[in-house]
Design a protein around this motif. Structure first.
Motif, PDB file in Angstrom:
ATOM      1  N   PRO A 111       0.836  -1.205   0.000  1.00  0.00           N
ATOM      2  CA  PRO A 111       0.000   0.000   0.000  1.00  0.00           C
ATOM      3  C   PRO A 111       0.873   1.259   0.000  1.00  0.00           C
ATOM      4  O   PRO A 111       1.790   1.380   0.815  1.00  0.00           O
ATOM      5  N   GLY A 112       0.630   2.156  -0.955  1.00  0.00           N
ATOM      6  CA  GLY A 112       1.454   3.365  -1.067  1.00  0.00           C
ATOM      7  C   GLY A 112       2.608   3.215  -2.037  1.00  0.00           C
ATOM      8  O   GLY A 112       3.302   4.191  -2.332  1.00  0.00           O
ATOM      9  N   HIS A 113       2.881   1.992  -2.491  1.00  0.00           N
ATOM     10  CA  HIS A 113       3.957   1.765  -3.462  1.00  0.00           C
ATOM     11  C   HIS A 113       3.440   0.908  -4.612  1.00  0.00           C
ATOM     12  O   HIS A 113       3.932  -0.206  -4.835  1.00  0.00           O
ATOM     13  N   PRO A 114       2.445   1.419  -5.355  1.00  0.00           N
ATOM     14  CA  PRO A 114       1.746   0.607  -6.355  1.00  0.00           C
ATOM     15  C   PRO A 114       2.622   0.208  -7.543  1.00  0.00           C
ATOM     16  O   PRO A 114       2.294  -0.754  -8.236  1.00  0.00           O
ATOM     17  N   ASP A 115       3.733   0.918  -7.779  1.00  0.00           N
ATOM     18  CA  ASP A 115       4.483   0.699  -9.009  1.00  0.00           C
ATOM     19  C   ASP A 115       5.674  -0.239  -8.857  1.00  0.00           C
ATOM     20  O   ASP A 115       6.483  -0.351  -9.776  1.00  0.00           O
ATOM     21  N   CYS A 116       5.832  -0.859  -7.721  1.00  0.00           N
ATOM     22  CA  CYS A 116       6.975  -1.765  -7.592  1.00  0.00           C
ATOM     23  C   CYS A 116       6.617  -2.987  -6.780  1.00  0.00           C
ATOM     24  O   CYS A 116       5.592  -3.034  -6.108  1.00  0.00           O
ATOM     25  N   ARG A 117       7.502  -3.977  -6.873  1.00  0.00           N
ATOM     26  CA  ARG A 117       7.315  -5.186  -6.097  1.00  0.00           C
ATOM     27  C   ARG A 117       7.813  -4.951  -4.665  1.00  0.00           C
ATOM     28  O   ARG A 117       8.086  -3.805  -4.286  1.00  0.00           O
ATOM     29  N   THR A 118       7.942  -6.020  -3.900  1.00  0.00           N
ATOM     30  CA  THR A 118       8.197  -5.872  -2.464  1.00  0.00           C
ATOM     31  C   THR A 118       9.375  -6.748  -2.050  1.00  0.00           C
ATOM     32  O   THR A 118       9.495  -7.895  -2.497  1.00  0.00           O
ATOM     33  N   ILE A 119      10.242  -6.185  -1.206  1.00  0.00           N
ATOM     34  CA  ILE A 119      11.333  -6.974  -0.607  1.00  0.00           C
ATOM     35  C   ILE A 119      10.834  -7.501   0.735  1.00  0.00           C
ATOM     36  O   ILE A 119      10.341  -6.721   1.560  1.00  0.00           O
ATOM     37  N   ARG A 120      10.917  -8.804   0.924  1.00  0.00           N
ATOM     38  CA  ARG A 120      10.598  -9.368   2.241  1.00  0.00           C
ATOM     39  C   ARG A 120      11.895  -9.789   2.923  1.00  0.00           C
ATOM     40  O   ARG A 120      12.680 -10.555   2.371  1.00  0.00           O
ATOM     41  N   ILE A 121      12.115  -9.254   4.116  1.00  0.00           N
ATOM     42  CA  ILE A 121      13.280  -9.626   4.926  1.00  0.00           C
ATOM     43  C   ILE A 121      12.793 -10.592   6.003  1.00  0.00           C
ATOM     44  O   ILE A 121      11.725 -10.391   6.589  1.00  0.00           O
ATOM     45  N   ILE A 122      13.562 -11.629   6.222  1.00  0.00           N
ATOM     46  CA  ILE A 122      13.209 -12.610   7.254  1.00  0.00           C
ATOM     47  C   ILE A 122      14.356 -12.694   8.262  1.00  0.00           C
ATOM     48  O   ILE A 122      15.482 -13.062   7.910  1.00  0.00           O
TER      49      ILE A 122
END
Ligand code: APR
Ligand code: ZN
Length: 235
Positions: A111-122
């Motif tokens: 939400p708020g970053h519609p133009d890119c994918r997402t980095i998930r850190i674990i």
């Protein structure tokens, strides 16, 4: 841990002050014109009680013995942080327990970053026994809610934050052992000073998206730990 004595470390970052100003040392609250008010162990034979030093970059002045006492109370990693302005001398490290940090890109937008994918850190940190750098050495610590998943936009700025978080992880600055302000539990692994977003598509805890200021806030929090873009180049 390093070869240098506490006095040698502290003096590396100080210039001698011959005529101390009419001010109090903000570590011991005694006048810089008189002796250090520090009464605890570890400073006998370190300079004279009257010795005053000026930190080379920020210029703040303290009794040399007071700075050595402060250094001894920290994790003695060869770095020093000015208690007045938080300037860091050397490389600041923390007391994060052993574990691992992994990340990957997931094909969804925050939400708020519609133009890119997402980095998930674990982050994965198991429970263990506290070391000398922790509040209760020798006692066990718990680790709740691991693996902890965190999210960044896979944008240029999000990737920059990721690079700096990797440096912060290597310097053991992202978690510490202490008392959780959320649960009240003591002797447990807690977040340390650098905010992460642990919610993906909602914001029930206040640690989710959208939050337009988040990346800039994290960059500022990393800077306060002594981490900037220059630190992330050679890995
Ligand atoms: N997500 C991200 N950050 C959090 C969260 C959360 N759910 N809860 C607290 N924080 C931030 C706080 O704003 C504070 O700055 O972590 C810092 C330390 O807060 P503590 O409550 O002491 O930290 P901790 O016990 O580690 O976190 C509580 O966060 O990720 C979750 O599973 C974890 O439920 C636990 C919660
Ligand atoms: Zn002092």
């Amino acid at each position: 841990r390093k070869g240098k004595s506490p006095e040698e470390v502290v003096k590396k970052y100080l210039q001698k002050v011959r005529n101390p100003p009419e001010e109090d040392c903000t570590i011991c609250m005694e006048s810089l014109g008189g002796p250090s008010g520090y009464k605890g162990p570890g400073v006998a034979g370190v300079a004279r009680a009257e010795s005053v030093g000026r930190l080379t970059r920020c210029g703040h002045q303290y009794h040399v013995q007071c700075l050595v006492a402060m250094y001894n109370n920290g994790n003695r990693d060869g770095s020093l942080q000015c208690p007045t302005c938080k300037s860091i001398y050397g490389v600041k490290t923390g007391s994060q327990p052993p574990g691992k940090m992994e990340y990957h890109v997931i094909p969804h937008s925050l939400p708020g970053h519609p133009d890119c994918r997402t980095i998930r850190i674990i982050y994965t940190i198991p429970p263990g026994i506290q070391g000398p750098e922790h509040p209760n050495p020798g006692k066990p610590f718990t680790a709740r809610g691991f693996p902890r998943h965190c999210y960044l936009p896979d944008s240029e700025k999000g990737r920059k934050v990721l690079r700096l978080l990797l440096v912060a992880w290597d310097r053991r600055l992202l978690f510490s052992v202490g008392t959780s302000s959320t649960t009240g539990e003591s002797d447990t692994v807690i977040w340390n000073e650098v905010h992460h977003k642990t919610e993906f598509g909602s914001n029930l805890t206040g640690h989710g998206y959208p939050d337009p200021g988040h990346l800039d806030n994290v960059l500022e929090e990393l800077r306060a730990q002594g981490i900037t873009e220059e630190d992330s180049l050679p890995r």
